[in-house]
Design an enzyme around this catalytic site. Structure first.
Site, PDB file in Angstrom:
ATOM      1  N   ASP A   9       0.813  -1.225   0.000  1.00 24.48           N
ATOM      2  CA  ASP A   9       0.000   0.000   0.000  1.00 24.48           C
ATOM      3  C   ASP A   9       0.840   1.265   0.000  1.00 24.48           C
ATOM      4  OD1 ASP A   9      -2.195  -1.790   0.313  1.00 24.48           O
ATOM      5  OD2 ASP A   9      -1.701  -1.883   2.437  1.00 24.48           O
ATOM      6  N   HIS A  38      -3.758  -2.742  -6.351  1.00 24.50           N
ATOM      7  CA  HIS A  38      -3.032  -1.540  -6.786  1.00 24.50           C
ATOM      8  C   HIS A  38      -4.035  -0.523  -7.315  1.00 24.50           C
ATOM      9  CE1 HIS A  38       0.973  -3.922  -7.325  1.00 24.50           C
ATOM     10  NE2 HIS A  38       0.533  -3.889  -6.095  1.00 24.50           N
TER      11      HIS A  38
END
Ligand code: IMP
Length: 331
Positions: A9, A38
């Site tokens: 992240d 993503h």
């Protein structure tokens, strides 16, 4: 290669998308599996990708899924449709296939759910089956037939011809099965060397390894997180986040220089990219022009470079892929 420097992240998706628009990349390859989401915000639209490479934003880039990666047919089909990339995506015939059964097995494990804090997408159980040599591969699945290719062959050929190939790693260095905070880790190695192996390209072919950090650290699931603050404190600073795949609130800590340096070493990174710099310095929000970078932000970047011992290539300054300040040399 683009890899994550903390616990996932970090914003690899947006960094990959930015590079794909900016550099002359022939082929972009996604590694890992569907536990990693993503996010790409481009042209006012948001994509949350769990399979398709984030480089899809540039229509002239060919896309692939690595042999060491794992696909789930329904997730892949949905993303192919959302991104409209059917004509330029291929899946290495040796990629693994996640079935419903793998997720079911993970969901029945209290250890994974409560102790590790797994995303329970079936990735680890599919890896178990792969090691047991009973997992179906992409070549065994009729629905994937039209997408199959020898991706490692193609990647090596393009490199021989002098083209640029971009490898999109997943998760973060400290979620690595080997180098992370075991047992609070994912089911694969997540360092640059592992992603090379997933693709089937040798170490001598690598030009740049860009390690991505966020301007603060987040982690979903269990495991150590130095300097962890309360979610309320994170919200006050504008650092509150929720997981892309699970929707869980992320745990938050300030930028960790020591951990970042370790990530540089483990990945033999040649450069760093730092995302969400606007969360630390609100005055740079949306900034794209490097000559307008405020002094205190430059000082911070210099501090990062002196600790990490690699140059900072780009800074993310907003959600949009193109909201970034490029600090590298012009191509
Ligand atoms: P699993 O890989 O889904 O079994 O999850 C194992 C650990 O890795 C948990 O702490 C997850 O939250 C974490 N994890 C797995 N994939 C990602 C990711 O893409 N981003 C952030 N954390 C992840």
């Amino acid at each position: 290669m683009v890899v994550g420097g903390f616990f996932g992240d970090e914003g690899k998706g947006r960094v990959v998308a930015y590079l794909a628009l900016r550099r002359n990349i022939r082929l972009a390859i996604r590694c890992g599996a569907i536990n990693a989401g993503h996010t790409v915000v481009y042209g006012g639209r948001t994509w949350r990708l769990r399979s398709v490479p984030s480089a899809f934003v540039n229509p002239s880039v060919e896309l692939g899924i690595a042999a060491g990666g794992l696909v789930k047919v329904d997730v892949l089909y949905k993303e192919i449709e959302e991104t409209g990339c059917a004509g330029r995506l291929c899946v290495d015939e040796r990629a693994g296939v996640i079935e419903e059964e793998h997720a079911l097995r993970e969901r029945s494990s209290d250890y994974l759910a409560k102790t590790v804090g797994s995303t329970l997408q079936g990735v680890g159980e599919a890896m178990v089956d792969r090691v047991r040599r009973v997992l179906r591969l992409a070549r065994d699945v009729p629905e994937l037939k039209s997408y199959l290719c020898d991706l490692s062959g193609i990647a090596n050929e393009y490199l021989d011809e002098g083209h640029e190939v971009l490898i999109e790693g997943t998760q973060g260095t400290f979620l690595s099965l080997y180098h992370g905070t075991y047992p609070y880790v994912t089911s694969r190695d997540t360092t640059a060397s592992a992603f090379l192996s997933e693709v089937g390209v040798g170490p001598k072919r690598v030009g740049d390894v860009i390690v991505v950090f966020k301007s603060y650290v987040t982690r979903v699931g269990a495991g150590p997180l130095r300097g962890e603050m309360s979610f309320e404190e994170a919200a006050r600073l504008g650092w509150a986040e929720y997981g892309t795949v699970t929707g869980r609130p992320r745990r938050v800590a300030p930028f960790d220089f020591e951990l970042a340096r370790r990530a540089v070493v483990l990945n033999s990174a040649t450069a760093a990219a730092i995302t969400k710099v606007d969360a630390l310095f609100p005055e740079v929000r949306g900034l794209r022009d490097p000559s307008k970078l405020p002094r205190r932000v430059k000082d911070w970047v210099e501090q990062v470079e002196s600790v990490l011992k690699v140059p900072v290539l780009m800074l993310g300054t907003g959600e949009e892929v193109e909201d970034a300040v490029y600090l590298g040399e012009e191509e």
